[in-house]
Write a protein that holds these residues in place. Structure first.
Motif, PDB file in Angstrom:
ATOM      1  N   MET A   1      71.599   8.593 -27.514  1.00  0.00           N
ATOM      2  CA  MET A   1      71.532   8.466 -26.403  1.00  0.00           C
ATOM      3  C   MET A   1      70.779   7.008 -25.935  1.00  0.00           C
ATOM      4  O   MET A   1      69.953   6.926 -25.371  1.00  0.00           O
ATOM      5  CB  MET A   1      70.621   9.693 -25.696  1.00  0.00           C
ATOM      6  CG  MET A   1      70.913   9.762 -24.254  1.00  0.00           C
ATOM      7  SD  MET A   1      70.459  11.536 -23.417  1.00  0.00           S
ATOM      8  CE  MET A   1      68.534  11.624 -23.984  1.00  0.00           C
ATOM      9  N   ASP A   2      70.697   6.211 -27.037  1.00  0.00           N
ATOM     10  CA  ASP A   2      69.990   4.823 -26.904  1.00  0.00           C
ATOM     11  C   ASP A   2      70.665   3.979 -25.679  1.00  0.00           C
ATOM     12  O   ASP A   2      69.832   3.426 -25.247  1.00  0.00           O
ATOM     13  CB  ASP A   2      70.150   4.151 -28.278  1.00  0.00           C
ATOM     14  CG  ASP A   2      71.423   3.885 -28.692  1.00  0.00           C
ATOM     15  OD1 ASP A   2      72.669   4.350 -28.036  1.00  0.00           O
ATOM     16  OD2 ASP A   2      71.755   3.400 -30.053  1.00  0.00           O
ATOM     17  N   ASN A   3      71.758   3.912 -25.463  1.00  0.00           N
ATOM     18  CA  ASN A   3      72.356   3.026 -24.426  1.00  0.00           C
ATOM     19  C   ASN A   3      72.443   3.912 -23.040  1.00  0.00           C
ATOM     20  O   ASN A   3      73.772   3.791 -22.635  1.00  0.00           O
ATOM     21  CB  ASN A   3      73.446   2.168 -24.899  1.00  0.00           C
ATOM     22  CG  ASN A   3      72.875   0.946 -25.414  1.00  0.00           C
ATOM     23  OD1 ASN A   3      71.681   0.467 -24.954  1.00  0.00           O
ATOM     24  ND2 ASN A   3      73.938   0.537 -26.305  1.00  0.00           N
ATOM     25  N   SER A   4      71.563   4.832 -22.769  1.00  0.00           N
ATOM     26  CA  SER A   4      72.029   5.839 -21.824  1.00  0.00           C
ATOM     27  C   SER A   4      72.328   5.367 -20.418  1.00  0.00           C
ATOM     28  O   SER A   4      71.671   4.584 -20.130  1.00  0.00           O
ATOM     29  CB  SER A   4      71.019   6.938 -21.752  1.00  0.00           C
ATOM     30  OG  SER A   4      70.747   7.462 -23.049  1.00  0.00           O
ATOM     31  N   SER A   5      73.372   5.855 -20.066  1.00  0.00           N
ATOM     32  CA  SER A   5      73.700   5.530 -18.403  1.00  0.00           C
ATOM     33  C   SER A   5      72.819   6.291 -17.591  1.00  0.00           C
ATOM     34  O   SER A   5      72.334   7.100 -18.120  1.00  0.00           O
ATOM     35  CB  SER A   5      75.209   5.738 -18.282  1.00  0.00           C
ATOM     36  OG  SER A   5      75.160   7.212 -18.215  1.00  0.00           O
ATOM     37  N   ASP A   6      72.566   5.708 -16.304  1.00  0.00           N
ATOM     38  CA  ASP A   6      71.927   6.803 -15.389  1.00  0.00           C
ATOM     39  C   ASP A   6      72.356   7.875 -15.108  1.00  0.00           C
ATOM     40  O   ASP A   6      71.599   8.658 -15.075  1.00  0.00           O
ATOM     41  CB  ASP A   6      72.019   5.842 -13.993  1.00  0.00           C
ATOM     42  CG  ASP A   6      71.211   4.547 -13.913  1.00  0.00           C
ATOM     43  OD1 ASP A   6      70.312   4.201 -14.882  1.00  0.00           O
ATOM     44  OD2 ASP A   6      71.444   3.719 -13.343  1.00  0.00           O
ATOM     45  N   ALA A   7      73.670   8.130 -15.227  1.00  0.00           N
ATOM     46  CA  ALA A   7      74.212   9.328 -14.971  1.00  0.00           C
ATOM     47  C   ALA A   7      73.806  10.336 -16.297  1.00  0.00           C
ATOM     48  O   ALA A   7      73.535  11.498 -15.892  1.00  0.00           O
ATOM     49  CB  ALA A   7      75.602   9.480 -15.133  1.00  0.00           C
ATOM     50  N   ARG A  31      55.825  15.292 -23.779  1.00  0.00           N
ATOM     51  CA  ARG A  31      55.913  15.760 -25.196  1.00  0.00           C
ATOM     52  C   ARG A  31      56.789  14.801 -25.804  1.00  0.00           C
ATOM     53  O   ARG A  31      56.438  14.193 -26.866  1.00  0.00           O
ATOM     54  CB  ARG A  31      55.832  17.123 -25.340  1.00  0.00           C
ATOM     55  CG  ARG A  31      54.777  17.915 -25.041  1.00  0.00           C
ATOM     56  CD  ARG A  31      54.915  19.154 -25.689  1.00  0.00           C
ATOM     57  NE  ARG A  31      56.177  20.268 -25.177  1.00  0.00           N
ATOM     58  CZ  ARG A  31      56.220  20.644 -24.129  1.00  0.00           C
ATOM     59  NH1 ARG A  31      55.211  20.884 -23.081  1.00  0.00           N
ATOM     60  NH2 ARG A  31      57.182  21.365 -23.784  1.00  0.00           N
ATOM     61  N   GLN A  32      58.076  14.678 -25.479  1.00  0.00           N
ATOM     62  CA  GLN A  32      58.869  14.020 -26.183  1.00  0.00           C
ATOM     63  C   GLN A  32      58.681  12.518 -26.233  1.00  0.00           C
ATOM     64  O   GLN A  32      58.800  11.860 -27.150  1.00  0.00           O
ATOM     65  CB  GLN A  32      60.358  14.183 -25.493  1.00  0.00           C
ATOM     66  CG  GLN A  32      61.034  15.618 -25.910  1.00  0.00           C
ATOM     67  CD  GLN A  32      61.216  16.062 -27.090  1.00  0.00           C
ATOM     68  OE1 GLN A  32      61.586  15.308 -27.923  1.00  0.00           O
ATOM     69  NE2 GLN A  32      60.739  17.099 -27.476  1.00  0.00           N
ATOM     70  N   LEU A  33      58.191  12.216 -25.008  1.00  0.00           N
ATOM     71  CA  LEU A  33      57.716  10.669 -25.106  1.00  0.00           C
ATOM     72  C   LEU A  33      56.840  10.296 -25.949  1.00  0.00           C
ATOM     73  O   LEU A  33      56.511   9.281 -26.686  1.00  0.00           O
ATOM     74  CB  LEU A  33      57.330  10.299 -23.651  1.00  0.00           C
ATOM     75  CG  LEU A  33      56.573   8.894 -23.347  1.00  0.00           C
ATOM     76  CD1 LEU A  33      57.869   7.746 -23.721  1.00  0.00           C
ATOM     77  CD2 LEU A  33      56.297   8.582 -21.848  1.00  0.00           C
ATOM     78  N   ALA A  34      55.587  11.275 -26.001  1.00  0.00           N
ATOM     79  CA  ALA A  34      54.716  11.204 -27.104  1.00  0.00           C
ATOM     80  C   ALA A  34      55.058  10.954 -28.254  1.00  0.00           C
ATOM     81  O   ALA A  34      54.618  10.458 -29.123  1.00  0.00           O
ATOM     82  CB  ALA A  34      53.478  12.447 -26.705  1.00  0.00           C
ATOM     83  N   GLU A  35      56.022  12.158 -28.647  1.00  0.00           N
ATOM     84  CA  GLU A  35      56.430  12.249 -30.039  1.00  0.00           C
ATOM     85  C   GLU A  35      57.239  11.026 -30.565  1.00  0.00           C
ATOM     86  O   GLU A  35      57.076  10.306 -31.537  1.00  0.00           O
ATOM     87  CB  GLU A  35      57.515  13.269 -29.944  1.00  0.00           C
ATOM     88  CG  GLU A  35      57.647  13.748 -31.356  1.00  0.00           C
ATOM     89  CD  GLU A  35      58.652  15.054 -31.375  1.00  0.00           C
ATOM     90  OE1 GLU A  35      59.688  14.972 -31.746  1.00  0.00           O
ATOM     91  OE2 GLU A  35      58.111  16.142 -30.842  1.00  0.00           O
ATOM     92  N   PHE A  42      61.140   3.164 -30.511  1.00  0.00           N
ATOM     93  CA  PHE A  42      61.009   2.399 -29.221  1.00  0.00           C
ATOM     94  C   PHE A  42      62.325   2.698 -28.232  1.00  0.00           C
ATOM     95  O   PHE A  42      62.103   2.823 -27.254  1.00  0.00           O
ATOM     96  CB  PHE A  42      60.925   0.904 -29.619  1.00  0.00           C
ATOM     97  CG  PHE A  42      59.551   0.537 -30.274  1.00  0.00           C
ATOM     98  CD1 PHE A  42      58.302   0.924 -29.720  1.00  0.00           C
ATOM     99  CD2 PHE A  42      59.521   0.273 -31.517  1.00  0.00           C
ATOM    100  CE1 PHE A  42      57.188   0.557 -30.544  1.00  0.00           C
ATOM    101  CE2 PHE A  42      58.330  -0.195 -32.388  1.00  0.00           C
ATOM    102  CZ  PHE A  42      57.098   0.331 -31.721  1.00  0.00           C
ATOM    103  N   VAL A  43      63.172   2.854 -28.858  1.00  0.00           N
ATOM    104  CA  VAL A  43      64.422   3.217 -28.044  1.00  0.00           C
ATOM    105  C   VAL A  43      64.338   4.608 -27.528  1.00  0.00           C
ATOM    106  O   VAL A  43      64.522   4.901 -26.450  1.00  0.00           O
ATOM    107  CB  VAL A  43      65.669   3.197 -29.118  1.00  0.00           C
ATOM    108  CG1 VAL A  43      66.795   3.833 -28.021  1.00  0.00           C
ATOM    109  CG2 VAL A  43      66.063   1.597 -29.703  1.00  0.00           C
ATOM    110  N   GLY A  44      63.934   5.741 -28.388  1.00  0.00           N
ATOM    111  CA  GLY A  44      63.398   7.066 -27.748  1.00  0.00           C
ATOM    112  C   GLY A  44      62.504   7.074 -26.800  1.00  0.00           C
ATOM    113  O   GLY A  44      62.468   7.795 -25.735  1.00  0.00           O
ATOM    114  N   MET A  45      61.606   6.255 -26.786  1.00  0.00           N
ATOM    115  CA  MET A  45      60.345   5.919 -25.975  1.00  0.00           C
ATOM    116  C   MET A  45      61.073   5.384 -24.584  1.00  0.00           C
ATOM    117  O   MET A  45      60.715   6.014 -23.671  1.00  0.00           O
ATOM    118  CB  MET A  45      59.251   4.852 -26.339  1.00  0.00           C
ATOM    119  CG  MET A  45      58.618   5.301 -27.260  1.00  0.00           C
ATOM    120  SD  MET A  45      57.696   4.039 -28.136  1.00  0.00           S
ATOM    121  CE  MET A  45      56.752   3.130 -26.813  1.00  0.00           C
ATOM    122  N   LEU A  46      61.894   4.271 -24.691  1.00  0.00           N
ATOM    123  CA  LEU A  46      62.407   3.903 -23.506  1.00  0.00           C
ATOM    124  C   LEU A  46      63.377   5.126 -22.744  1.00  0.00           C
ATOM    125  O   LEU A  46      63.317   5.348 -21.469  1.00  0.00           O
ATOM    126  CB  LEU A  46      63.458   2.868 -23.744  1.00  0.00           C
ATOM    127  CG  LEU A  46      62.692   1.558 -24.404  1.00  0.00           C
ATOM    128  CD1 LEU A  46      63.501   0.386 -24.388  1.00  0.00           C
ATOM    129  CD2 LEU A  46      61.499   1.184 -22.923  1.00  0.00           C
TER     130      LEU A  46
END
Length: 72
Positions: A1-7, A31-35, A42-46
């Protein structure tokens, strides 16, 4: 899900709210953001930041809609 679309982001947010409820979805996304942050992903954070923002937006829209319907 790194280049995730708005949808995809909104679909994930909607699914989280369905699975965890409004507050639970926000907590889960936080929690996921903190992890992701702790793991320096960084991609996961975004992605999780976008999901969290979408969950909050859906929750606030839902809260205003239900408040308006109660006033009628």
């Amino acid at each position: 899900m790194d280049n995730s679309s708005d949808a995809e982001i909104y679909r994930t947010a909607r699914d989280l709210i369905a699975d965890y409820g409004a507050r639970g979805a926000e907590s889960h996304a936080n929690r996921q953001l903190a992890e992701m942050t702790l793991g320096s992903n960084f991609v996961g954070m975004l992605v999780w930041r976008r999901i969290l923002r979408a969950v909050k937006g859906m929750n606030s829209t839902s809260a205003s809609s239900s408040a308006a319907s109660r006033r009628r």
